[in-house]
Structures are given as structure tokens and as C-alpha cells.
Design a protein around this motif. Sequence first.
Motif, mmCIF file in Angstrom:
data_model
loop_
_atom_site.group_PDB
_atom_site.id
_atom_site.type_symbol
_atom_site.label_atom_id
_atom_site.label_comp_id
_atom_site.label_asym_id
_atom_site.label_seq_id
_atom_site.Cartn_x
_atom_site.Cartn_y
_atom_site.Cartn_z
ATOM 1 N N ILE A 32 0.853 -1.183 0.000
ATOM 2 C CA ILE A 32 0.000 0.000 0.000
ATOM 3 C C ILE A 32 0.888 1.232 0.000
ATOM 4 O O ILE A 32 1.928 1.267 0.640
ATOM 5 C CB ILE A 32 -0.906 0.036 1.238
ATOM 6 N N GLY A 84 -9.715 1.447 3.426
ATOM 7 C CA GLY A 84 -9.612 0.203 2.681
ATOM 8 C C GLY A 84 -10.798 -0.095 1.792
ATOM 9 O O GLY A 84 -10.794 -1.108 1.089
ATOM 10 N N ASP A 114 -5.765 5.926 -1.233
ATOM 11 C CA ASP A 114 -4.605 5.049 -1.169
ATOM 12 C C ASP A 114 -4.532 4.273 -2.477
ATOM 13 O O ASP A 114 -5.528 4.127 -3.186
ATOM 14 C CB ASP A 114 -4.698 4.065 -0.004
ATOM 15 N N ARG A 116 -3.328 0.575 -4.053
ATOM 16 C CA ARG A 116 -3.033 -0.800 -3.644
ATOM 17 C C ARG A 116 -2.759 -1.661 -4.876
ATOM 18 O O ARG A 116 -3.421 -1.505 -5.903
ATOM 19 C CB ARG A 116 -4.222 -1.372 -2.868
#
Length: 243
Positions: A32, A84, A114, A116
Amino acid sequence: MTDGPDLRPLGTGGETAPPLDSTPLVQPDSGIIGGGPAAAVEPSRLLPAAPSYADPAKARAVRNQLDPVGHWDAVVACATMPDGTLQVDGAVHVFLNSAALVRQLGGPAHAGLDIRKARLVSLLNDGLNQSCAGFWLYGLAPTPQFLPAQILAPMADTLSAIVTLAKAASRAITPDEAASQLSSHTFFYSEPAAEPLELFLSPVHLLSAGKAGNAATATLDEATDGLSKAFVIEPGTGYELAL
């Protein structure tokens, strides 16, 4: 820009891509990359929301161009919320290469988001399991392409099975665990059956493997009930399972 998807490894983007040496978007083994301070920019200003309508013919063309099964092991990136959450404004945002990520978001510090890494097949499978509206694909064409979940839905069982087989191939789960998870899944095989018994996820896969004759179907439990000889699922694919 080529006609097919640009599925080179993350970190490459061709001669016309922005320089990447100052923007290491996905560091090796990092998993991440933090989104940095939220600033005043909302994710909805960085990424488009799921459209209210998508032309079915165009969506099928996008699906065929992406070829999720053929590119099952492609390493891609996706944008997530800091908690997430995979969906941003109802869609999953998939970046097929680092250049596409730079073009859309401008660098490694993406306010409120974020980034990923994931295998393409796993990401599509997760999105379908979470009932997303669809997938925005960056790097497939000069402009982002939307793939509605309903167009991908007929492949859902196949994608899920590939994820299970790939986990067994990478030893994330044992072959017996994979067989247990796939016990009620319907497979295709050619009659008369070869030895070892070769099972395929679809008749297309069976024909692509050069199998002739009548195609029969059976669940994994039915196909292997009382079977003394070995069997292999999806031979020659990279995620095959032999028992």
C-alpha cells in the motif's frame, strides 16, 4: 497507443509516458502507498463516478479487450479509500500501468486515496463480490473505459474459480482446500475422458485446449467420485491444479 490493453508491469509505461523516476507509484513489496494529507480535494474530483448508463455493445467490447481470463495474472493498481474501501463513488478504479496512474492522479500523493496492488482477476472478483456498479479501467485506451458489473457478471463463477486455483498454485491454500472450495463447481470435460481426467471451467477453455469430441459436465465431486486416476483442472494455464 496500441489496440490492445497495456498490461506491462507496473513501473513501465512506454516512451510517451511521464517520467516515473520521481514518482515511484508502487514500491516493490510495499503493498500500500499512503494517500498523504487529505487536503481539500475530494476523491470524487480525482476519479469519475459510475455512469448512470453504459452502452451494452461498447461494454462488451471493453470486456473483450481487457480479456480478464487471458490477463488473469496481470499486476494492476487500484484506488481505495483510506479505510480500505474498494469502491470510490460506486466504482472500482483499476490502473493497468503506472503511466495511467500518473496521468489520472498526477503523482504518488493522492489526496484522500490510497493505492493498492492486486492481481487483475482478484480485483475483479472482489469488486463483483462487493456488488460494485462496475470498473473504471485506466490504460486500456487513451480515455478511461467503464466496464459495468452486469457485463462481467456472466464470468463471475469463472473468475472466482480462477482465484481459488491461483491461490492453490501460489500455495496460499493447499490443493485439498482448493478442491473442497470447488467441490460443487461445474466443470467441462471431453468424452471419452483423457487420463488424467482434464477438467475445464468453460467449453471455450476446453476447445482452446484442443479437446475434441462431446463435451460433458459434472461437478468436481461428481467427476472424481470413485475415481482412482489423477485429474487436473485447467491444464496449461498457470493456475492449473493437479491431484
